[in-house]
Design a protein around this motif. Structure first.
Motif, PDB file in Angstrom:
ATOM      1  N   GLY A  28       0.807  -1.214   0.000  1.00 30.19           N
ATOM      2  CA  GLY A  28       0.000   0.000   0.000  1.00 30.19           C
ATOM      3  C   GLY A  28       0.836   1.257   0.000  1.00 30.19           C
ATOM      4  O   GLY A  28       2.067   1.227   0.183  1.00 30.19           O
ATOM      5  N   LEU A  29       0.154   2.376  -0.194  1.00 33.48           N
ATOM      6  CA  LEU A  29       0.791   3.693  -0.236  1.00 33.48           C
ATOM      7  C   LEU A  29      -0.061   4.685   0.525  1.00 33.48           C
ATOM      8  O   LEU A  29      -1.285   4.747   0.340  1.00 33.48           O
ATOM      9  CB  LEU A  29       0.941   4.166  -1.688  1.00 33.48           C
ATOM     10  N   ILE A  30       0.574   5.440   1.413  1.00 30.31           N
ATOM     11  CA  ILE A  30      -0.057   6.584   2.075  1.00 30.31           C
ATOM     12  C   ILE A  30       0.784   7.794   1.711  1.00 30.31           C
ATOM     13  O   ILE A  30       1.956   7.877   2.084  1.00 30.31           O
ATOM     14  CB  ILE A  30      -0.113   6.407   3.608  1.00 30.31           C
ATOM     15  N   ALA A  31       0.192   8.737   0.965  1.00 32.17           N
ATOM     16  CA  ALA A  31       0.955   9.882   0.472  1.00 32.17           C
ATOM     17  C   ALA A  31       0.200  11.168   0.735  1.00 32.17           C
ATOM     18  O   ALA A  31      -1.012  11.165   0.964  1.00 32.17           O
ATOM     19  CB  ALA A  31       1.243   9.723  -1.023  1.00 32.17           C
ATOM     20  N   GLY A 298       3.873 -13.597   3.072  1.00 35.22           N
ATOM     21  CA  GLY A 298       2.832 -13.107   3.965  1.00 35.22           C
ATOM     22  C   GLY A 298       3.151 -11.762   4.575  1.00 35.22           C
ATOM     23  O   GLY A 298       2.650 -11.426   5.649  1.00 35.22           O
ATOM     24  N   VAL A 299       3.979 -10.963   3.908  1.00 29.07           N
ATOM     25  CA  VAL A 299       4.373  -9.661   4.429  1.00 29.07           C
ATOM     26  C   VAL A 299       3.777  -8.567   3.560  1.00 29.07           C
ATOM     27  O   VAL A 299       3.930  -8.575   2.333  1.00 29.07           O
ATOM     28  CB  VAL A 299       5.913  -9.511   4.463  1.00 29.07           C
ATOM     29  N   GLY A 300       3.106  -7.622   4.205  1.00 28.78           N
ATOM     30  CA  GLY A 300       2.625  -6.444   3.509  1.00 28.78           C
ATOM     31  C   GLY A 300       3.525  -5.260   3.811  1.00 28.78           C
ATOM     32  O   GLY A 300       4.006  -5.107   4.935  1.00 28.78           O
ATOM     33  N   ILE A 301       3.777  -4.429   2.809  1.00 26.49           N
ATOM     34  CA  ILE A 301       4.612  -3.242   2.981  1.00 26.49           C
ATOM     35  C   ILE A 301       3.786  -2.024   2.619  1.00 26.49           C
ATOM     36  O   ILE A 301       3.142  -1.998   1.568  1.00 26.49           O
ATOM     37  CB  ILE A 301       5.872  -3.289   2.104  1.00 26.49           C
ATOM     38  N   CYS A 302       3.819  -1.037   3.492  1.00 29.00           N
ATOM     39  CA  CYS A 302       3.107   0.215   3.239  1.00 29.00           C
ATOM     40  C   CYS A 302       4.122   1.353   3.246  1.00 29.00           C
ATOM     41  O   CYS A 302       4.775   1.601   4.262  1.00 29.00           O
ATOM     42  CB  CYS A 302       2.027   0.445   4.294  1.00 29.00           C
ATOM     43  N   PHE A 303       4.267   2.012   2.115  1.00 27.47           N
ATOM     44  CA  PHE A 303       5.189   3.139   1.989  1.00 27.47           C
ATOM     45  C   PHE A 303       4.448   4.433   2.304  1.00 27.47           C
ATOM     46  O   PHE A 303       3.332   4.655   1.820  1.00 27.47           O
ATOM     47  CB  PHE A 303       5.764   3.207   0.574  1.00 27.47           C
TER      48      PHE A 303
END
Length: 526
Positions: A28-31, A298-303
């Motif tokens: 995901g992305l939070i910008a 099973g790892v999610g990454i959120c930038f």
């Protein structure tokens, strides 16, 4: 908010906008610009994941995420927000969350360490800001250490290894290729510089065991692991490299598990643009590969970053869930970035995404989540829910209590320095120095023995010469004495006979005696 097995993030009017936990390993992305609400969005998502039983790791670069360990405050403003979302009817409550504080320096959380060997030459080269040539030499240093079973744990191990290779440069260069002393010295200076910036504390044991992040409390809620990065963010390269290392550790250590109903852990990377600043093409390629493949672990990454354009296209294309807060445009270049951000969403006929992105207020965002089939939704303008935990930081006493009462405090509280490359090479150098000293002592002893032998020989020659001289002198004296005696006798005889007769002729008895004496002296030495 975790709601009906989904993560309720925002409202578009009366419509609830939710994420499916099973889609969070699609990243995901939070910008958004500063002050537009990214931190609140991060907190709401982290809380919801915790409620879903998913552990979280995130970095707190401003110190305002620490409040997650305390319940939120029921202010008048919060009551209005709760009512506007209808949260009062859905079981919303203010509550604390299970939190574990970490800190690279060990001041505001449990120490978060790693070793030089675990960091590896690629990431270490970035951390040391080495040139391509110096990076290649560092690769060779790691190989030599590995082949000779030398553990590289902390920076003094690395310094000792560099010095060891420099001292034996001719031998290693012949085997592995030329390694100039200038390049080795440049790497050594970079290591010393890193130590002055906190590297001595950074590389130490016990190294972090990432499995300690996969914990849940007694209620089954995932622990929110918070890295206090207020200090480490002042060294952006150190911060970003370590975060990348942690992400790589997750990728390398976790087994393949395929798609599941929810991820094993979600890793939040705040100030994500720092990850790609001054990154080599090789490193960018590695990051893209990790982001692409880590979902199968099973790892999610959120930038989290200000503008989507801060991330490479290869990474951006992997981020399926997007929350875009307001972007401000004052220059043509900034307007171009807004246009690019708007085009990354599926178009919604109800509004112009590019225009909306510059009009959003604090707490508002344009959102697109993946549905159950992994298809991104159209862009939706929405308001983000409020968090259930405290907004803002906590007191130092509260933080210290959280750290000291942790069940991991005993494991990570005290560092230790086990036997590694530095100690081994110190012993080796000591043995070599002792052997060299003994060899020098033997050589000196041999030289002294030779000198003494020469001296003894000369002394014997001198003594023999003296003896010879004394012998010759004694023999001469004896001969002289014998010759004098014989001469006197002969002189007396001749003098008596010849001199007496001749003397009498010239002077009687007196003349005879005088002449006898003269003859005696001539023949007898008298």
């Amino acid at each position: 908010m975790f709601y009906e097995n989904k993560i309720w993030m925002a409202n578009d009017g009366d419509e609830k906008l939710c994420m499916f936990p099973g889609m969070l390993n699609r990243h995901g992305l939070i910008a958004g610009a500063t002050g537009t609400g990214k931190t609140i969005t991060l907190k709401v998502l982290a809380e919801s994941l915790s409620d879903a039983g998913v552990p979280v790791f995130l970095a707190d670069v401003k110190g305002d995420l620490a409040g997650m360990c305390e319940p939120g405050e029921n202010t008048e403003d919060m009551q209005k927000r709760i009512a506007s979302f209808g949260l009062d009817r859905e079981g919303f409550s203010f509550r604390p969350y299970p939190v574990q504080f970490w800190d690279l320096e060990g001041k505001n959380g449990l120490p978060l360490h790693t070793t030089v060997s675990e960091m590896g030459p690629l990431l270490l080269s970035r951390l040391l800001r080495l040139s391509d040539l110096q990076s290649d030499i560092l690769q060779i240093l790691f190989r030599i250490a590995d082949e000779q079973n030398l553990l590289l744990i902390d920076t003094k191990d690395l310094r000792a290894m560099i010095q060891y290779v420099a001292d034996n440069n001719a031998e290693f260069s012949a085997q592995y290729g030329n390694m100039t002393k200038q390049s080795l010295n440049a790497i050594l200076r970079a290591v010393v510089s890193l130590e002055s910036q906190g590297g001595e504390n950074f590389f130490a044991e016990p190294a972090i065991d990432i499995h300690d992040w996969f914990r849940r409390d007694s209620d089954g809620r995932g622990v929110i692991n918070i890295l206090d990065a207020r200090s480490s963010i002042q060294n952006p390269v150190l911060y970003s490299t370590f975060m990348l290392y942690l992400m790589s550790e997750l990728f390398e250590q976790l087994p393949e598990r395929g798609d599941a109903d929810k991820p094993e852990i979600v890793f939040f990377f705040d100030e994500a643009h720092l990850l790609f600043d001054h990154a080599s093409p090789l490193l960018e390629e590695k990051i893209g590969q990790v982001v692409k493949l880590i979902r199968s672990r099973g790892v999610g990454i959120c930038f989290i970053t200000q503008n989507p354009g801060d991330l490479p296209d290869e990474v951006l294309s992997q981020l399926g869930n997007r929350i875009q807060h307001a972007l401000r445009a004052y220059t043509p270049a900034e307007k171009k970035k807004i246009r690019a951000a708007a085009r990354s969403f599926r178009e919604n006929p109800a509004f112009d995404t590019e225009t909306v992105l510059s009009e959003l207020g604090t707490g508002e965002a344009v959102i697109s989540f993946l549905d159950e089939k992994g298809i991104p939704s159209v862009a939706q303008r929405a308001k983000i829910l409020p968090p259930q935990s405290k907004m803002g930081t906590i007191s130092e006493s509260a933080r210290k209590y959280q750290v000291s009462s942790s069940d991991l405090a005993e494991k990570y509280g005290d560092s230790f320095d086990r036997d590694s490359a530095y100690e081994f090479l110190q012993r080796k150098n000591a043995i070599l120095a002792q052997a060299a000293a003994e060899e020098r002592a033997q050589q000196e002893a041999s030289k002294e023995a030779e000198k003494q032998a020469v001296k003894d020989a000369r002394d014997r020659e001198k003594e023999n010469a003296k003896k010879t001289k004394r012998y010759q002198s004694a023999a001469g004296s004896i001969a002289k004495t014998a010759a004098g005696t014989v001469g006197r006798e002969l002189g007396n005889a001749v003098g008596s006979t010849v001199g007496g007769k001749f003397g009498k002729k010239i002077g009687g008895n007196v003349g005879a005696s005088l002449f006898r004496g003269i003859i005696g002296t001539l023949f007898g030495g008298r």
